[in-house]
Motif scaffolding. Structure first.
Motif, PDB file in Angstrom:
ATOM      1  N   LYS A 127       0.859  -1.177   0.000  1.00  0.00           N
ATOM      2  CA  LYS A 127       0.000   0.000   0.000  1.00  0.00           C
ATOM      3  C   LYS A 127       0.893   1.223   0.000  1.00  0.00           C
ATOM      4  O   LYS A 127       2.054   1.170   0.426  1.00  0.00           O
ATOM      5  CB  LYS A 127      -0.967   0.002   1.169  1.00  0.00           C
ATOM      6  N   GLY A 128       0.354   2.312  -0.489  1.00  0.00           N
ATOM      7  CA  GLY A 128       1.164   3.516  -0.573  1.00  0.00           C
ATOM      8  C   GLY A 128       0.316   4.760  -0.657  1.00  0.00           C
ATOM      9  O   GLY A 128      -0.909   4.696  -0.807  1.00  0.00           O
ATOM     10  N   ARG A 129       0.995   5.886  -0.545  1.00  0.00           N
ATOM     11  CA  ARG A 129       0.334   7.188  -0.630  1.00  0.00           C
ATOM     12  C   ARG A 129       1.283   8.127  -1.365  1.00  0.00           C
ATOM     13  O   ARG A 129       2.481   8.115  -1.115  1.00  0.00           O
ATOM     14  CB  ARG A 129       0.037   7.708   0.763  1.00  0.00           C
ATOM     15  N   GLY A 130       0.716   8.900  -2.277  1.00  0.00           N
ATOM     16  CA  GLY A 130       1.527   9.823  -3.060  1.00  0.00           C
ATOM     17  C   GLY A 130       0.987  11.234  -3.014  1.00  0.00           C
ATOM     18  O   GLY A 130      -0.213  11.452  -2.822  1.00  0.00           O
ATOM     19  N   THR A 131       1.903  12.188  -3.187  1.00  0.00           N
ATOM     20  CA  THR A 131       1.542  13.595  -3.288  1.00  0.00           C
ATOM     21  C   THR A 131       1.925  14.064  -4.686  1.00  0.00           C
ATOM     22  O   THR A 131       3.039  13.801  -5.153  1.00  0.00           O
ATOM     23  CB  THR A 131       2.279  14.439  -2.230  1.00  0.00           C
ATOM     24  N   PHE A 132       0.988  14.739  -5.336  1.00  0.00           N
ATOM     25  CA  PHE A 132       1.166  15.163  -6.720  1.00  0.00           C
ATOM     26  C   PHE A 132       0.986  16.663  -6.830  1.00  0.00           C
ATOM     27  O   PHE A 132       0.136  17.250  -6.156  1.00  0.00           O
ATOM     28  CB  PHE A 132       0.140  14.452  -7.622  1.00  0.00           C
ATOM     29  N   LEU A 133       1.780  17.281  -7.709  1.00  0.00           N
ATOM     30  CA  LEU A 133       1.670  18.697  -8.002  1.00  0.00           C
ATOM     31  C   LEU A 133       0.751  18.865  -9.209  1.00  0.00           C
ATOM     32  O   LEU A 133       1.004  18.288 -10.267  1.00  0.00           O
ATOM     33  CB  LEU A 133       3.045  19.283  -8.319  1.00  0.00           C
ATOM     34  N   ALA A 134      -0.319  19.621  -9.044  1.00  0.00           N
ATOM     35  CA  ALA A 134      -1.236  19.901 -10.153  1.00  0.00           C
ATOM     36  C   ALA A 134      -0.596  20.954 -11.050  1.00  0.00           C
ATOM     37  O   ALA A 134      -0.253  22.044 -10.576  1.00  0.00           O
ATOM     38  CB  ALA A 134      -2.576  20.374  -9.617  1.00  0.00           C
ATOM     39  N   THR A 135      -0.406  20.624 -12.324  1.00  0.00           N
ATOM     40  CA  THR A 135       0.273  21.527 -13.254  1.00  0.00           C
ATOM     41  C   THR A 135      -0.660  22.099 -14.308  1.00  0.00           C
ATOM     42  O   THR A 135      -0.258  22.960 -15.080  1.00  0.00           O
ATOM     43  CB  THR A 135       1.437  20.812 -13.955  1.00  0.00           C
ATOM     44  N   GLY A 136      -1.894  21.601 -14.379  1.00  0.00           N
ATOM     45  CA  GLY A 136      -2.830  22.096 -15.374  1.00  0.00           C
ATOM     46  C   GLY A 136      -4.073  21.241 -15.431  1.00  0.00           C
ATOM     47  O   GLY A 136      -4.272  20.350 -14.603  1.00  0.00           O
ATOM     48  N   GLN A 137      -4.892  21.525 -16.413  1.00  0.00           N
ATOM     49  CA  GLN A 137      -6.155  20.810 -16.631  1.00  0.00           C
ATOM     50  C   GLN A 137      -6.147  20.217 -18.032  1.00  0.00           C
ATOM     51  O   GLN A 137      -5.610  20.816 -18.958  1.00  0.00           O
ATOM     52  CB  GLN A 137      -7.346  21.772 -16.540  1.00  0.00           C
TER      53      GLN A 137
END
Length: 143
Positions: A127-137
């Motif tokens: 199992k894991g958890r990630g953090t993502f940077l939103a760069t656009g749509q």
């Protein structure tokens, strides 16, 4: 699970189809809904470690791909900032594993996603958890 716009789903399936890495690992999308993704991978010999169980790198790749797709399914373009993985068990060559990922938080600039890796019998392998940077749509013009 909530359905996503048809144009976005088609765009993501097309993007995925062009991914040489997903093709190399023989990943297959099983389900893609708003904020959630399920993908699978057959554990072939090339994906095992010295102990003949699935390699942690293959598990991490499957988890990463599922978490990215979960973000994309909300129409967000993202880059991964980091993720952690806890390995709980292994499985051998010949099994099919699947990753189930769900967006937990979708903020203005970051997203947090949780994922699980299950073997063919439904046993939790990682199992894991990630953090993502939103760069656009994504837009309908992207398709």
């Amino acid at each position: 699970m909530k359905e996503m716009p048809a144009w976005l789903k088609m765009h993501l399936l097309d993007m995925y189809e062009r991914s040489s890495y997903a093709k190399y690992l023989q990943m297959e999308i099983l389900d893609l809904c708003e904020g959630e993704a399920v993908i699978s991978m057959f554990v072939r010999h090339e994906l095992t470690n010295l102990h003949q169980i699935i390699h942690g790198g293959a598990v991490g790749s499957l988890l990463d791909m599922a978490m990215n797709l979960a973000c994309y399914s909300l129409g967000r373009q993202v880059l991964i900032l980091g993720f952690n993985t806890n390995f709980l068990s292994g499985t051998r060559e010949g099994d099919t594993v699947r990753a189930v990922a769900k967006v937990l938080h979708s903020g203005r600039s970051t997203m947090v996603v949780e994922g699980r890796i299950l073997d063919g019998r439904g046993k939790l392998l990682a199992k894991g958890r990630g953090t993502f940077l939103a760069t656009g749509q994504f837009t309908q013009e992207d398709k």
